[in-house]
Design a protein around this motif. Structure first.
Motif, PDB file in Angstrom:
ATOM      1  N   ILE A 100      11.817  -2.979  -3.770  1.00 20.83           N
ATOM      2  CA  ILE A 100      12.997  -3.763  -3.391  1.00 20.83           C
ATOM      3  C   ILE A 100      13.632  -3.282  -2.089  1.00 20.83           C
ATOM      4  O   ILE A 100      14.460  -3.982  -1.517  1.00 20.83           O
ATOM      5  N   GLU A 101      13.214  -2.126  -1.612  1.00 24.94           N
ATOM      6  CA  GLU A 101      13.705  -1.625  -0.334  1.00 24.94           C
ATOM      7  C   GLU A 101      12.827  -2.055   0.847  1.00 24.94           C
ATOM      8  O   GLU A 101      13.146  -1.751   2.000  1.00 24.94           O
ATOM      9  N   LEU A 102      11.743  -2.772   0.564  1.00 24.86           N
ATOM     10  CA  LEU A 102      10.889  -3.257   1.648  1.00 24.86           C
ATOM     11  C   LEU A 102      11.669  -4.224   2.533  1.00 24.86           C
ATOM     12  O   LEU A 102      12.368  -5.101   2.038  1.00 24.86           O
ATOM     13  N   ASP A 103      11.506  -4.079   3.836  1.00 27.46           N
ATOM     14  CA  ASP A 103      12.143  -5.021   4.756  1.00 27.46           C
ATOM     15  C   ASP A 103      11.703  -6.449   4.450  1.00 27.46           C
ATOM     16  O   ASP A 103      12.523  -7.368   4.462  1.00 27.46           O
ATOM     17  N   GLU A 104      10.417  -6.622   4.167  1.00 24.67           N
ATOM     18  CA  GLU A 104       9.890  -7.968   3.894  1.00 24.67           C
ATOM     19  C   GLU A 104      10.571  -8.608   2.688  1.00 24.67           C
ATOM     20  O   GLU A 104      10.809  -9.817   2.680  1.00 24.67           O
ATOM     21  N   PHE A 105      10.894  -7.804   1.697  1.00 25.92           N
ATOM     22  CA  PHE A 105      11.574  -8.329   0.513  1.00 25.92           C
ATOM     23  C   PHE A 105      12.992  -8.781   0.874  1.00 25.92           C
ATOM     24  O   PHE A 105      13.444  -9.845   0.451  1.00 25.92           O
ATOM     25  N   VAL A 106      13.666  -7.999   1.677  1.00 23.58           N
ATOM     26  CA  VAL A 106      15.011  -8.376   2.124  1.00 23.58           C
ATOM     27  C   VAL A 106      14.940  -9.658   2.955  1.00 23.58           C
ATOM     28  O   VAL A 106      15.760 -10.568   2.788  1.00 23.58           O
ATOM     29  N   TYR A 107      13.931  -9.767   3.828  1.00 22.41           N
ATOM     30  CA  TYR A 107      13.770 -10.988   4.620  1.00 22.41           C
ATOM     31  C   TYR A 107      13.559 -12.193   3.703  1.00 22.41           C
ATOM     32  O   TYR A 107      14.114 -13.262   3.940  1.00 22.41           O
ATOM     33  N   MET A 108      12.757 -11.999   2.664  1.00 20.81           N
ATOM     34  CA  MET A 108      12.514 -13.093   1.716  1.00 20.81           C
ATOM     35  C   MET A 108      13.813 -13.529   1.045  1.00 20.81           C
ATOM     36  O   MET A 108      14.022 -14.727   0.819  1.00 20.81           O
ATOM     37  N   LEU A 109      14.671 -12.596   0.720  1.00 24.11           N
ATOM     38  CA  LEU A 109      15.951 -12.946   0.100  1.00 24.11           C
ATOM     39  C   LEU A 109      16.826 -13.769   1.053  1.00 24.11           C
ATOM     40  O   LEU A 109      17.492 -14.715   0.633  1.00 24.11           O
ATOM     41  N   ILE A 110      16.809 -13.418   2.331  1.00 26.02           N
ATOM     42  CA  ILE A 110      17.579 -14.190   3.310  1.00 26.02           C
ATOM     43  C   ILE A 110      16.994 -15.594   3.452  1.00 26.02           C
ATOM     44  O   ILE A 110      17.737 -16.584   3.471  1.00 26.02           O
ATOM     45  N   PHE A 111      15.663 -15.686   3.513  1.00 25.44           N
ATOM     46  CA  PHE A 111      15.039 -17.011   3.575  1.00 25.44           C
ATOM     47  C   PHE A 111      15.355 -17.819   2.316  1.00 25.44           C
ATOM     48  O   PHE A 111      15.622 -19.024   2.393  1.00 25.44           O
ATOM     49  N   LYS A 170       0.817  -1.217   0.000  1.00 29.20           N
ATOM     50  CA  LYS A 170       0.000   0.000   0.000  1.00 29.20           C
ATOM     51  C   LYS A 170       0.851   1.268   0.000  1.00 29.20           C
ATOM     52  O   LYS A 170       0.393   2.318  -0.433  1.00 29.20           O
ATOM     53  N   ASN A 171       2.080   1.149   0.504  1.00 25.68           N
ATOM     54  CA  ASN A 171       2.962   2.307   0.577  1.00 25.68           C
ATOM     55  C   ASN A 171       4.042   2.304  -0.491  1.00 25.68           C
ATOM     56  O   ASN A 171       4.982   3.093  -0.425  1.00 25.68           O
ATOM     57  N   VAL A 172       3.929   1.403  -1.463  1.00 25.99           N
ATOM     58  CA  VAL A 172       4.937   1.272  -2.509  1.00 25.99           C
ATOM     59  C   VAL A 172       4.448   1.971  -3.765  1.00 25.99           C
ATOM     60  O   VAL A 172       3.334   1.717  -4.233  1.00 25.99           O
ATOM     61  N   HIS A 173       5.302   2.843  -4.314  1.00 23.66           N
ATOM     62  CA  HIS A 173       4.925   3.590  -5.506  1.00 23.66           C
ATOM     63  C   HIS A 173       5.910   3.405  -6.649  1.00 23.66           C
ATOM     64  O   HIS A 173       5.894   4.156  -7.608  1.00 23.66           O
TER      65      HIS A 173
END
Length: 155
Positions: free
Chosen positions: A115-126, A106-109
């Motif tokens: 790609i700067e979302l924390d959740e995306f970075v977490y997904m990359l680590i997983f 909702k806050n991504v434009h």
């Protein structure tokens, strides 16, 4: 002089190679602790977590908040132990997909913000843990050894 530099570089690479077991261990311990702590906090304020899930429009908020909190807590503990690392990482990727789809997006434009979302970075680590595995210092490796299953690096 180039031979000296090459030998120093080789010596450093040899040391790093002998320490390759350390990277997955450190990632699992710190990242696992992060998730265990996050899940623990949700479990101990489940009413607040459910309220946030309602506000975010997540379907079945009571079930979803409880499931998410449990997955984060148990997933974090499992990651720290190196137990079911790949399965746990996959489950937590699903958790992050839900977080992105119902909350963060909702806050991504734009792509940069995505790609700067924390959740995306977490997904990359997983994802890295799924592909690389838990490393040699883990319960997964001990169980595999006991069962006679060789890790990909020893084949």
């Amino acid at each position: 002089m180039p031979q000296f530099i090459a030998s120093r570089c080789q010596a450093l690479l040899d040391v790093l190679g002998r320490l390759s077991w350390l990277a997955p261990l450190v990632v699992r311990l710190f990242f696992g602790y992060f998730w265990a702590e996050t899940g623990w906090a949700k479990l101990h304020n489940l009413d607040g977590a459910i309220e946030r899930f309602v506000g975010w429009g997540i379907p079945f908020p009571a079930f979803s908040a409880t499931f998410s909190a449990g997955a984060e807590f148990l997933g974090g503990v499992f990651l720290m132990l190196g137990l079911l690392t790949r399965v746990t990482s996959f489950a937590l990727i699903i958790n992050m997909i839900v977080a992105i789809a119902f909350v963060a997006i909702k806050n991504v434009h734009g792509f940069d913000e995505f790609i700067e979302l924390d959740e995306f970075v977490y997904m990359l680590i997983f994802f890295w843990l799924i592909i690389a595995g838990p490393g040699p210092v883990s319960l997964d490796t001990s169980v595999n050894r006991w069962l006679g299953i060789r890790s990909p690096s020893t084949r």
